[in-house]
Design a protein around this motif. Sequence first.
Motif, mmCIF file in Angstrom:
data_model
loop_
_atom_site.group_PDB
_atom_site.id
_atom_site.type_symbol
_atom_site.label_atom_id
_atom_site.label_comp_id
_atom_site.label_asym_id
_atom_site.label_seq_id
_atom_site.Cartn_x
_atom_site.Cartn_y
_atom_site.Cartn_z
ATOM 1 N N GLU A 209 0.834 -1.194 0.000
ATOM 2 C CA GLU A 209 0.000 0.000 0.000
ATOM 3 C C GLU A 209 0.874 1.251 0.000
ATOM 4 O O GLU A 209 0.654 2.180 -0.786
ATOM 5 C CB GLU A 209 -0.908 -0.013 1.235
ATOM 6 N N PHE A 210 1.875 1.271 0.856
ATOM 7 C CA PHE A 210 2.831 2.365 0.912
ATOM 8 C C PHE A 210 3.600 2.451 -0.405
ATOM 9 O O PHE A 210 3.819 3.527 -0.968
ATOM 10 C CB PHE A 210 3.821 2.131 2.063
ATOM 11 N N CYS A 230 -3.987 6.925 -3.669
ATOM 12 C CA CYS A 230 -4.603 6.597 -2.386
ATOM 13 C C CYS A 230 -6.094 6.314 -2.557
ATOM 14 O O CYS A 230 -6.627 5.355 -1.993
ATOM 15 C CB CYS A 230 -4.390 7.744 -1.398
ATOM 16 N N ASP A 236 -4.441 4.126 3.267
ATOM 17 C CA ASP A 236 -4.378 4.727 4.606
ATOM 18 C C ASP A 236 -3.988 6.194 4.466
ATOM 19 O O ASP A 236 -2.952 6.519 3.884
ATOM 20 C CB ASP A 236 -3.336 3.971 5.436
ATOM 21 N N LYS A 238 -2.892 8.210 6.698
ATOM 22 C CA LYS A 238 -1.646 8.518 7.393
ATOM 23 C C LYS A 238 -0.458 8.295 6.464
ATOM 24 O O LYS A 238 0.508 9.065 6.463
ATOM 25 C CB LYS A 238 -1.504 7.661 8.653
ATOM 26 N N LYS A 239 -0.532 7.246 5.669
ATOM 27 C CA LYS A 239 0.535 6.989 4.709
ATOM 28 C C LYS A 239 0.549 8.057 3.619
ATOM 29 O O LYS A 239 1.620 8.474 3.156
ATOM 30 C CB LYS A 239 0.367 5.592 4.098
ATOM 31 N N TYR A 242 2.361 10.994 4.998
ATOM 32 C CA TYR A 242 3.802 10.722 4.993
ATOM 33 C C TYR A 242 4.370 10.967 3.599
ATOM 34 O O TYR A 242 5.401 11.641 3.438
ATOM 35 C CB TYR A 242 4.030 9.283 5.422
ATOM 36 N N LEU A 404 5.832 5.024 11.019
ATOM 37 C CA LEU A 404 5.460 4.342 9.786
ATOM 38 C C LEU A 404 6.697 3.857 9.024
ATOM 39 O O LEU A 404 7.466 4.643 8.491
ATOM 40 C CB LEU A 404 4.644 5.274 8.883
ATOM 41 N N GLY A 405 6.891 2.575 8.998
ATOM 42 C CA GLY A 405 7.924 1.991 8.152
ATOM 43 C C GLY A 405 9.336 2.115 8.655
ATOM 44 O O GLY A 405 10.265 1.611 8.005
ATOM 45 N N PRO A 409 10.240 3.625 3.952
ATOM 46 C CA PRO A 409 9.531 4.293 2.853
ATOM 47 C C PRO A 409 10.299 5.501 2.304
ATOM 48 O O PRO A 409 10.315 5.734 1.093
ATOM 49 C CB PRO A 409 8.204 4.718 3.492
#
Length: 435
Positions: A209-210, A230, A236, A238-239, A242, A404-405, A409
């Motif tokens: 997804e990211f 997206c 997501d 939030k991603k 980011y 995240l990640g 990412p």
Amino acid sequence: MPANSAASDSAYPTPGTPPSHWWQNEDWLAVLAALPVLIAVGSGWSPKLPAWGWSGMADVSKAFTPDNFAVSAVLLAVFLGISGLALAASLGKKIGSFLIGAVVVFILGWFSQWIAAHAGIKAWGLEYVVFALGLGLIWSHLLPVPEWLREAIRTEFFIKVGIVLLGATILLPEMMKAGFPGLIQAALVIPVVWYVCYFIARKLKVDDEFGVMLSTAVSICGVSAAIAACGAIQGDRKKLSYVTSIVLLCAVPMMVAMPWAIKSMGLSEAVGGAWIGGTLDTSGSVAAATEQVGKNATKVGVIVKLSQNVLIGVAAFILSIWWTMRGGKDGAHQGKKPSVGLIWERFPKFVIGFVIASVVFSYFVPPAVAEAAAKPLKGLREVWFAAAFVCIGLETRIGDLFKLGGGRPALAFLGGQAFNILWTLLLAIWLFSGK
């Protein structure tokens, strides 16, 4: 302070779960909301836009005049009226809370555009979306987010309205006439760079997804492309926040380094403009960087960037089909052939609005009217985009972003961007030498 994301998420259908009625589907509602704006502007309506430009303390109050407030009040009325009517059936008795909260969202978006209009900030190519995100984050961390404000956190709806409005500014005949080499470059850059960035993301164990959002952002046109991706994969938010942040942060050093590199290598203005237009990921940063090279560089750079914008809808369509066929985020149904009904169910309907808006304004609206519509449509689109990024900030915790990640990412994005810089340079030299 309690986290806000869970509460705000309750306003949306669960990703992957179709709403029971079309008037609960934000894709269709976004198209419905954009329709009266497109009809009005296509019929010649050109709303006056606020004057935000300022350069220092001497003219800091330039935007805070009765005339500017009156103009902004008209935009607020349009924003509230259209969004409220489109969402009324799905909101029911919560419509009042939504409208009150939407006023706050609009005001924060207004301030983000005012901050971005500072001469020094414009010179760096930093766009209003980064400040909209920042103001939303500041509010969510320092102030409570009451229920009435949470009702106005309609991130995906606002984003999709803006993308449909964006479609009307993509005039296909102009692109074909002025930007055929740019279209060739875009067609050769997007799939290659997308695959390389996605490959790097998978090697770094970044989730798919990211990886999709990162790859789409670096290969097409940054923020707008990431937004469309997206929406296409029901990603997501939030991603998305980011990805948006890293796109905007990466643009700043590139804006300084690329004009210097163009002059150092002795590249022509056309080649330099094509290189910048194909690698920098926001329209503002492209304009700021190419102006340091020359007028022809600016012209070519803008055409190349618009040529990439044309393919946003195509990319979103392909992504939605591929994402559905692989089984969604977790790949649970990978290998199983999805039905046509399931593909249609998950297909991002706002892309249809984007494409139809582009076709109508390209071929069915008088050329003079379509060209004149670009400025008001840009101003109106930015109202909805600013609202969307304020909402992302309101429902995001900075701590969550850092988690995240674990930095992977960001490395994937930088790796994809490094390849993009080299690949696009080769194509720019091939396609634009002698122009």
